[in-house]
Design a protein around this motif. Structure first.
Motif, mmCIF file in Angstrom:
data_model
loop_
_atom_site.group_PDB
_atom_site.id
_atom_site.type_symbol
_atom_site.label_atom_id
_atom_site.label_comp_id
_atom_site.label_asym_id
_atom_site.label_seq_id
_atom_site.Cartn_x
_atom_site.Cartn_y
_atom_site.Cartn_z
ATOM 1 N N UNK A 2 0.828 -1.194 0.000
ATOM 2 C CA UNK A 2 0.000 0.000 0.000
ATOM 3 C C UNK A 2 0.870 1.254 0.000
ATOM 4 N N UNK A 3 0.294 2.350 -0.524
ATOM 5 C CA UNK A 3 1.016 3.613 -0.632
ATOM 6 C C UNK A 3 1.127 4.274 0.741
ATOM 7 N N UNK A 4 2.303 4.819 1.033
ATOM 8 C CA UNK A 4 2.496 5.523 2.303
ATOM 9 C C UNK A 4 1.633 6.781 2.316
ATOM 10 N N UNK A 5 1.004 7.097 3.438
ATOM 11 C CA UNK A 5 0.127 8.277 3.485
ATOM 12 C C UNK A 5 0.915 9.581 3.405
ATOM 13 N N UNK A 6 0.266 10.616 2.892
ATOM 14 C CA UNK A 6 0.859 11.946 2.897
ATOM 15 C C UNK A 6 0.633 12.573 4.269
ATOM 16 N N UNK A 7 1.684 13.217 4.814
ATOM 17 C CA UNK A 7 1.603 13.854 6.123
ATOM 18 C C UNK A 7 2.138 15.269 5.986
ATOM 19 N N UNK A 10 5.935 16.670 6.259
ATOM 20 C CA UNK A 10 6.862 15.542 6.233
ATOM 21 C C UNK A 10 6.942 14.943 4.829
ATOM 22 N N UNK A 11 8.146 14.552 4.430
ATOM 23 C CA UNK A 11 8.366 13.917 3.138
ATOM 24 C C UNK A 11 8.642 12.428 3.324
ATOM 25 N N UNK A 12 7.874 11.607 2.629
ATOM 26 C CA UNK A 12 8.103 10.162 2.693
ATOM 27 C C UNK A 12 9.437 9.835 2.033
ATOM 28 N N UNK A 13 10.289 9.096 2.733
ATOM 29 C CA UNK A 13 11.619 8.781 2.205
ATOM 30 C C UNK A 13 11.859 7.295 1.974
ATOM 31 N N UNK A 21 8.900 5.603 6.561
ATOM 32 C CA UNK A 21 9.813 6.570 7.170
ATOM 33 C C UNK A 21 9.662 7.926 6.479
ATOM 34 N N UNK A 22 9.653 8.990 7.308
ATOM 35 C CA UNK A 22 9.496 10.348 6.794
ATOM 36 C C UNK A 22 10.579 11.258 7.366
ATOM 37 N N UNK A 23 10.978 12.238 6.539
ATOM 38 C CA UNK A 23 11.910 13.280 6.977
ATOM 39 C C UNK A 23 11.169 14.608 6.986
ATOM 40 N N UNK A 24 11.555 15.540 7.860
ATOM 41 C CA UNK A 24 10.868 16.836 7.902
ATOM 42 C C UNK A 24 11.047 17.602 6.596
ATOM 43 N N UNK A 25 9.966 18.158 6.090
ATOM 44 C CA UNK A 25 10.022 18.889 4.825
ATOM 45 C C UNK A 25 10.880 20.140 4.939
ATOM 46 N N UNK A 26 10.978 20.681 6.153
ATOM 47 C CA UNK A 26 11.752 21.911 6.348
ATOM 48 C C UNK A 26 13.239 21.701 6.173
ATOM 49 N N UNK A 27 13.703 20.481 6.436
ATOM 50 C CA UNK A 27 15.125 20.178 6.300
ATOM 51 C C UNK A 27 15.976 20.673 7.440
ATOM 52 N N UNK A 28 15.375 21.315 8.452
ATOM 53 C CA UNK A 28 16.168 21.875 9.563
ATOM 54 C C UNK A 28 15.974 21.100 10.858
#
Length: 286
Positions: A2-7, A10-13, A21-28
Motif C-alpha cells: 500500500x502507498x504511504x500516506x501523505x503527512x 513531512x516527506x516520505x523517504x 519513514x518520513x523526513x521533515x520537509x523543512x530540512x532543519x
C-alpha cells in the motif's frame, strides 16, 4: 504494498516491510517520523491484505515497553503529528546497525528445526532431550544480518557480528539484548505470559551512544505464550498458545510452499490475529 500516506510537513523517504519513514520537509530538523502501517510480513514477504488497526496496536505496545525500559537509551524524540499519533513515533536520526539482535529463551520455530537436525540453534550447542517449546537453561543471543527489503535475513555467528560492527560494539549489543530480554521476560511472567523470544534493533547517535530503536517487544518482533497453557498443555499447539502473528505464520506454512507470491490471508486468520494482539495488550496492561 500500500502507498504511504501523505503527512503535512513531512516527506516520505522509505518504506520497509511494515513501516514508512518520513523526513521533515523543512530540512532543519534531524528527527524522523516512523509510521507503522497495517502491513503484515512473514517469511520475508509482505502479505495481502493487511491487518486493520495493526499499526496502532503495535505502536501502543512499543511505547508501553519503552516506558517500562525508560532507563535504556532509546530513539524517541517527542510527540508525533496528531493525525498519525496512534501509529507513529517521532524519533531521533540514528546510524542504524545492520544486526537484528535476537534473544531466545525457549526453543521453537527455526531453532527447533535446526536443533532436531544438529542439536544446535544458530550453531550454539544445546543439551540433549529438549522438546519443542522447552525453556532453555539460559537465554541465548543469536544475531542475524538485517537484509535489505526483498532479501532474506541471515542468521550469523557472534564472530561475524564482530566483523560487522567491531568487538566492543558487538559485545555491547549482545549484553544489552540479553539484559533487556531478561527484564521483559520477568515482567511478562508476572502477567501470566511467556516471552519465548524476541529481536531488537539498535542504532548509535551523534555521540556514539547505543540506543534501542524501531519497535520493541511487539507481537511482530516477539513470540508471547500463555504461561498456564505452556505449563499444562499436552500438545505443542496447546503449550505454545500464541499472542503474536504465529497464527499467520502457521497458516502460511500450511498453505504456501514459499515459492512465488504468497496467497492472500483469509478473513478468519486476520480476525484471530487482531483478537490476539488486543488480548496481549490487555494482559500486559498496556
Amino acid at each position: 504494498m500500500s502507498t504511504a500516506p501523505e503527512i503535512a510537513g513531512w516527506n516520505h523517504t522509505y518504506s520497509g516491510k511494515v513501516r514508512d519513514l518520513y523526513a521533515p520537509a523543512s530540512g532543519d530538523d534531524d528527527r524522523m517520523l516512523v509510521v507503522a502501517s497495517d502491513r503484515v510480513s512473514a517469511f520475508d514477504h509482505v502479505l495481502e491484505p493487511g491487518i486493520p488497526g495493526k499499526g496502532a496496536l503495535l505502536t501502543r505496545l512499543s511505547n508501553w515497553w519503552f516506558s517500562q525500559l525508560a532507563d535504556v537509551p532509546n530513539h524517541l524524540a517527542g510527540e508525533p503529528p496528531v493525525e498519525v499519533a496512534e501509529r507513529a513515533m517521532l524519533v531521533r536520526s540514528l546510524d542504524m546497525l545492520p544486526i537484528e539482535c535476537v534473544v531466545r529463551g525457549y526453543i521453537t520455530g527455526s531453532g527447533w528445526l535446526e536443533y532436531q537436525e544438529s542439536g544446535t540453534v544458530c550453531g550454539i550447542a544445546l543439551p540433549e532431550g529438549l522438546q519443542n517449546g522447552d525453556k532453555l537453561p539460559e537465554p541465548i543471543y543469536t544475531p542475524a544480518y538485517k537484509a535489505p527489503l526483498g532479501e532474506h535475513d541471515e542468521n550469523i555467528s557472534y564472530e561475524k557480528s564482530v566483523e560487522l560492527v567491531g568487538e566492543a560494539r558487538a559485545a555491547e549489543l549482545r549484553d544489552a539484548s540479553l539484559a533487556i530480554y531478561r527484564r521483559a521476560a520477568e515482567l511478562a511472567e508476572a502477567k501470566g505470559l511467556i516471552l519465548a523470544d524476541t529481536k531488537f534493533e539498535f542504532g548509535t547517535d551523534e555521540d556514539g551512544v547505543l540506543r534501542l530503536a524501531d519497535e520493541v517487544l511487539t507481537s511482530d518482533s516477539s513470540r508471547y505464550w500463555d504461561l498456564a497453557s505452556w505449563q499444562n498443555g499436552s500438545t505443542p499447539a496447546e503449550r505454545m498458545a500464541s499472542f503474536d502473528k504465529q497464527i499467520v505464520r502457521d497458516w502460511l506454512a500450511a498453505n504456501w510452499d514459499k515459492q512465488g507470491t504468497p496467497p492472500e490471508l483469509p478473513q478468519d486468520i486476520i480476525d484471530r490475529t487482531v483478537a490476539r494482539y488486543e488480548e496481549l495488550l490487555t494482559r500486559l496492561g498496556a
